[in-house]
Enzyme design. Sequence first.
Site, short mmCIF file in Angstrom:
data_model
loop_
_atom_site.label_atom_id
_atom_site.label_comp_id
_atom_site.label_asym_id
_atom_site.label_seq_id
_atom_site.Cartn_x
_atom_site.Cartn_y
_atom_site.Cartn_z
N ASP A 34 1.00 -1.22 -0.02
CA ASP A 34 -0.18 -0.04 0.07
C ASP A 34 0.76 1.26 0.10
O ASP A 34 2.03 1.52 0.70
CB ASP A 34 -0.62 -0.09 1.10
CG ASP A 34 -1.93 0.97 1.29
OD1 ASP A 34 -3.33 0.45 1.09
OD2 ASP A 34 -1.68 2.37 0.94
N LEU A 36 0.13 3.84 0.95
CA LEU A 36 -0.12 4.81 2.24
C LEU A 36 -0.47 6.13 1.98
O LEU A 36 0.05 7.16 2.69
CB LEU A 36 0.86 4.47 3.58
CG LEU A 36 1.30 3.13 3.92
CD1 LEU A 36 1.96 3.08 5.00
CD2 LEU A 36 -0.20 2.60 4.64
N ILE A 61 1.99 0.29 -6.55
CA ILE A 61 1.60 -0.45 -7.44
C ILE A 61 2.29 -0.43 -8.70
O ILE A 61 2.66 -1.44 -9.70
CB ILE A 61 0.15 -1.37 -7.48
CG1 ILE A 61 -0.48 -0.01 -8.03
CG2 ILE A 61 -0.34 -1.55 -6.23
CD1 ILE A 61 -2.01 -0.45 -8.35
N THR A 133 -15.88 -2.52 -9.81
CA THR A 133 -17.00 -1.65 -9.00
C THR A 133 -18.00 -1.90 -10.08
O THR A 133 -17.93 -2.12 -11.24
CB THR A 133 -16.60 -0.21 -9.11
OG1 THR A 133 -17.92 0.56 -8.83
CG2 THR A 133 -15.97 0.38 -10.17
N ASP A 134 -19.56 -1.64 -9.62
CA ASP A 134 -20.53 -1.48 -10.61
C ASP A 134 -20.55 -0.60 -11.38
O ASP A 134 -21.38 -0.26 -12.48
CB ASP A 134 -21.94 -1.67 -9.61
CG ASP A 134 -22.02 -0.53 -8.66
OD1 ASP A 134 -21.13 0.11 -8.42
OD2 ASP A 134 -23.20 -0.57 -8.01
N GLU A 135 -19.92 0.48 -11.22
CA GLU A 135 -19.71 1.88 -11.67
C GLU A 135 -19.49 1.68 -13.24
O GLU A 135 -19.56 2.54 -14.21
CB GLU A 135 -19.16 2.93 -11.17
CG GLU A 135 -19.63 3.13 -9.56
CD GLU A 135 -19.12 4.75 -9.15
OE1 GLU A 135 -18.65 5.40 -9.84
OE2 GLU A 135 -19.34 4.91 -7.83
N TYR A 159 -13.14 8.21 -12.75
CA TYR A 159 -12.76 6.93 -11.88
C TYR A 159 -13.46 5.62 -12.55
O TYR A 159 -12.82 4.58 -12.61
CB TYR A 159 -13.70 7.28 -10.59
CG TYR A 159 -13.98 5.91 -9.66
CD1 TYR A 159 -12.69 5.30 -9.08
CD2 TYR A 159 -15.25 5.18 -9.53
CE1 TYR A 159 -12.90 4.10 -8.48
CE2 TYR A 159 -15.32 4.04 -8.92
CZ TYR A 159 -14.00 3.48 -8.33
OH TYR A 159 -14.45 2.23 -7.64
N ALA A 161 -14.15 5.15 -15.73
CA ALA A 161 -13.49 4.89 -16.85
C ALA A 161 -12.27 3.97 -16.66
O ALA A 161 -11.72 3.02 -17.35
CB ALA A 161 -13.18 5.98 -17.65
N ASN A 189 -20.09 0.17 -0.89
CA ASN A 189 -19.64 -0.57 0.55
C ASN A 189 -20.12 0.66 1.72
O ASN A 189 -19.61 1.64 1.47
CB ASN A 189 -18.39 -1.00 0.59
CG ASN A 189 -18.14 -2.41 -0.24
OD1 ASN A 189 -17.30 -3.05 0.30
ND2 ASN A 189 -18.89 -2.37 -1.27
N LYS A 198 -16.35 9.73 1.78
CA LYS A 198 -17.69 8.97 1.20
C LYS A 198 -19.15 9.53 1.92
O LYS A 198 -18.63 9.90 3.22
CB LYS A 198 -17.31 7.50 1.38
CG LYS A 198 -16.23 7.03 0.48
CD LYS A 198 -16.11 7.14 -1.06
CE LYS A 198 -14.78 7.01 -1.61
NZ LYS A 198 -13.77 5.95 -1.14
N TYR A 216 -26.22 16.01 -2.75
CA TYR A 216 -25.90 16.65 -4.33
C TYR A 216 -27.16 16.44 -4.89
O TYR A 216 -28.05 15.63 -4.93
CB TYR A 216 -25.13 15.47 -5.02
CG TYR A 216 -23.84 15.50 -4.49
CD1 TYR A 216 -23.12 16.75 -3.61
CD2 TYR A 216 -22.80 14.36 -4.97
CE1 TYR A 216 -21.76 16.33 -3.10
CE2 TYR A 216 -21.49 14.38 -4.48
CZ TYR A 216 -20.86 15.46 -3.80
OH TYR A 216 -19.63 15.56 -3.25
N ASN A 258 -30.26 8.40 -1.80
CA ASN A 258 -29.28 9.13 -0.87
C ASN A 258 -30.03 9.80 0.10
O ASN A 258 -29.60 9.89 1.32
CB ASN A 258 -28.35 10.18 -1.77
CG ASN A 258 -27.44 9.52 -2.68
OD1 ASN A 258 -27.14 8.27 -2.69
ND2 ASN A 258 -27.07 10.25 -3.76
#
Length: 353
Positions: A34, A36, A61, A133-135, A159, A161, A189, A198, A216, A258
Site C-alpha cells: 500500500d 499509504l 503498485i 465496481t458496479d460503476e 474513476y 472509466a 460498501n 464518502k 448533491y 441518498n
Amino acid sequence: MSKQVLITGGAGFIGSNFVHHWCQNHDGRVVVLDILGYAGNKANVSDLMEQARFRLVEGDICDGELVAALLAEEEIDTVIHFAAESHVDRSILGPAAFVQTNVVGTFTLLEAFRNHWQAKDKPADFRFLHVSTDEVYGSLEADDPAFTETTPYAPNSPYSASKAGSDHLARAYFHTYGMPTLITNCSNNYGPYQFPEKLIPLMCLNILLGKPLPVYGDGQNVRDWLHVSDHCSAIDTVLHKANPGDVYNIGGNNQVKNLDIVHQLCDLMGELAGDLPQPPRELITFVTDRPGHDRRYAMDISKIEKDLEWTPAYNFETGLRQTVAWYLENRDWWQPLLSEEYRGYYDNLYGDR
Ligand code: NAD
Ligand code: DAU
C-alpha cells in the site's frame, strides 16, 4: 494448502477489512502492498503487525521492480487487488492519478504476476483477483433492470472509466495468456474504517461537528448498499470457488435513495450520540449536483447466489446502526484524518457549491 497472498491497498477501507477477514479465516503468509496515501492508514492494520505471518510494505503498485521482487521473495501464489484511487469526486478534480494507479498500476501488477506465474510453469492454483465496481456499467433509470455480468460497459466518470480499463486488462490477461484472473464488480460498501470523503462517514462526522450535510442535486440518486463484511466474504468465496476467467457481480439487493440515507443517519445520530451541536436534519443542505452524476446503480447478484451459494448476511438497518456506533466509538481513528490536506480537499469541493 494455505495460500500465500499479496493484498494491494490492504491499508484502505475495504482492503483492511479484508485483511482482517482473511487472517481470521485462513493460514499462510499475508503481504500488504500500500502506498499509504491519504486513504491508506497504517492504523487500520496495526493490530496485525506483531504477527510473524503479516508484512506491510509501503510502496506503489506502479513500481514494477518492487512488485516483481515481492512476488518472488514472498513466494506469492495469490494476488487480491484492491489498490486504487477510489473517490469519484476526486477523479473529477484530478483524473490523472486515476489513470496512473487504476490503469497503469493494474497493468504493472498483471504483467509482474504473469512473469512470476510463467517462471513457475503456470501453476493451476495461482490466482489474480481484481476487485472492481458496479460503476463500470454506467447509470440506470428508475425502471431499468439491474446490472448483470453481461451488461455492456458504459462508464461515466474518470474513476469508473479507469476501473473499466483495468477490468478489460484483467480480462485480456485471461483470454490471451490463460493467466488465472477473476474479476468482481461490487456495489457501494459501508462499514467501519471508511475514509470520511464518502457519503456515509462524511455525513456522520458533519453531524457530530455541526457542519452542513451536502446533498448533491435532488438527493434522489439510488445506490445499492452492501456491508463491507459481506463484500469480504463474497471475495473469499469467489477466490475459492470460481473458475479462472470468471466475473461475478456482488451487491446487497438493497437500493436506497441518498436523501433517505441522510435522514436515517440524522435519526441514528440523534438517538446514539447524546448532545449534538445542532438538530441533524436542520443541517441538510442541497448543493450543486456532481457533474455526470449517475442516477441509479443496482446489481443483479443471481449468478453468485446460484453458482457459488453466496448471499449477503447483513441487514441494512442493523449494519447502518453498527456503523454509526463505530464512528461514535472511534473518534481516535477519524480525528487525525481531518488534516490540512482533508480541509483543503473539502473546501475545494464544497466551498462554492
Ligand atoms: P480506499 O480509497 O479506501 O483504499 C484504497 C487503498 O489503495 C488505500 O489504502 C490507498 O493508499 C491504496 N493505494 C492507492 N494508490 C495506490 C498505489 N499507487 N499503490 C499502492 N497502493 C495504493 O478504497 P476502497 O473503498 O477500500 O476501495 C478498494 C477497492 O474496491 C478499489 O479498487 C475500488 O475501486 C473498489 N470498490 C470500492 C467500493 C466502495 O464502495 N468503496 C465498491 C466497489 C468496488
Ligand atoms: O458503486 C460503487 C462505488 O461506490 C465505488 O466503486 C466507489 O469507489 C465508491 O466511492 C462509491 O462511489 P459513489 O460515488 O457512489 O460513492 P459516494 O459515497 O461518493 O457517494 C454516494 C452517493 O452520495 C452518490 O450518489 C453521491 C452522493 N453524495 C456523496 C457525497 C460525498 C452526496 O450527495 N453528498 C456528498 O457529500
